[in-house]
Design an enzyme around this catalytic site. Sequence first.
Site, PDB file in Angstrom:
ATOM      1  N   CYS A 155     -52.615  36.084 -49.136  1.00 17.57           N
ATOM      2  CA  CYS A 155     -51.828  35.136 -48.327  1.00 17.57           C
ATOM      3  C   CYS A 155     -51.804  35.490 -46.848  1.00 17.57           C
ATOM      4  O   CYS A 155     -52.124  34.663 -45.991  1.00 17.57           O
ATOM      5  CB  CYS A 155     -50.419  34.962 -48.892  1.00 17.57           C
ATOM      6  SG  CYS A 155     -49.346  36.423 -48.787  1.00 17.57           S
TER       7      CYS A 155
ATOM      8  N   HIS B 229     -44.394  36.276 -49.331  1.00 16.21           N
ATOM      9  CA  HIS B 229     -45.543  35.358 -49.288  1.00 16.21           C
ATOM     10  C   HIS B 229     -45.507  34.565 -47.981  1.00 16.21           C
ATOM     11  O   HIS B 229     -44.439  34.347 -47.413  1.00 16.21           O
ATOM     12  CB  HIS B 229     -45.477  34.400 -50.491  1.00 16.21           C
ATOM     13  CG  HIS B 229     -46.675  33.529 -50.648  1.00 16.21           C
ATOM     14  ND1 HIS B 229     -47.936  34.027 -50.906  1.00 16.21           N
ATOM     15  CD2 HIS B 229     -46.821  32.180 -50.581  1.00 16.21           C
ATOM     16  CE1 HIS B 229     -48.794  33.020 -51.005  1.00 16.21           C
ATOM     17  NE2 HIS B 229     -48.145  31.885 -50.800  1.00 16.21           N
TER      18      HIS B 229
ATOM     19  N   HIS C   3     -52.347  27.852 -48.358  1.00 17.72           N
ATOM     20  CA  HIS C   3     -52.105  29.262 -48.643  1.00 17.72           C
ATOM     21  C   HIS C   3     -53.077  29.786 -49.690  1.00 17.72           C
ATOM     22  O   HIS C   3     -53.798  29.018 -50.333  1.00 17.72           O
ATOM     23  CB  HIS C   3     -50.653  29.489 -49.077  1.00 17.72           C
ATOM     24  CG  HIS C   3     -50.310  28.931 -50.424  1.00 17.72           C
ATOM     25  ND1 HIS C   3     -49.525  29.606 -51.322  1.00 17.72           N
ATOM     26  CD2 HIS C   3     -50.633  27.773 -51.037  1.00 17.72           C
ATOM     27  CE1 HIS C   3     -49.376  28.880 -52.426  1.00 17.72           C
ATOM     28  NE2 HIS C   3     -50.036  27.765 -52.275  1.00 17.72           N
TER      29      HIS C   3
END
Length: 157
Positions: free
Chosen positions: A71, A121, A133
Site C-alpha cells: 500500500c 493502510h 490502493h
Amino acid sequence: MSALNRVPSLMVRAGTASALTLAAVGGSVVIPGFAADAAAATPATKALKVAASKKGSPYRYGATGPSRFDCSGLTMYSFKKVGKKLPRTAAQQYNKTRHISAGSRKAGDLVFFHSGSNVYHVGLYAGKGKIWHAPKTGDVVRLQKIWTKSVWYGRVK
C-alpha cells in the site's frame, strides 16, 4: 470579446480535428471536457493517474514498484514519479502530510486507515468515496470503495 470566449465558436466553424491540430502545434485551444482537467493537473492528481496506471499490478509486502507494490509502496512510487518525496510506511506518510477533514478531501489526497491511533493502510483518494490502493497479499492494485469510517485524510505538501 476575449480569445477564450471565441474558442467554442471557432471550434464549431473549424471542427474539432482542426482545433486538436492547432493545440498540437502550440496553439491555445480549449476543448470541452479537458479545460478543467488541465487546470486541475496538480502533483496530487498526477500521482493519482500514476497509481491508476498500475491497475492489476500484484501486491507484494515491502514492494515499491515498478511492477509490484504494497500500500505505502504504491503511494510512495506514485508521488515520486511526480517529484514529491514520501517516507516508506503508511504511518510515516501520515505524519508527513497536512491533515485535512473529509469535507476538504480532493482527488489525489491520501486516505489513511486506522485502528485507534495506529495507521495500518493507505491509498490515494480517487473521488466519489473510492481509492486506488494495493490491498493485500493475493490481490492487485485496484479502485475500491472506502469500506470504513475509520479513516483520516492527508495532503502531500
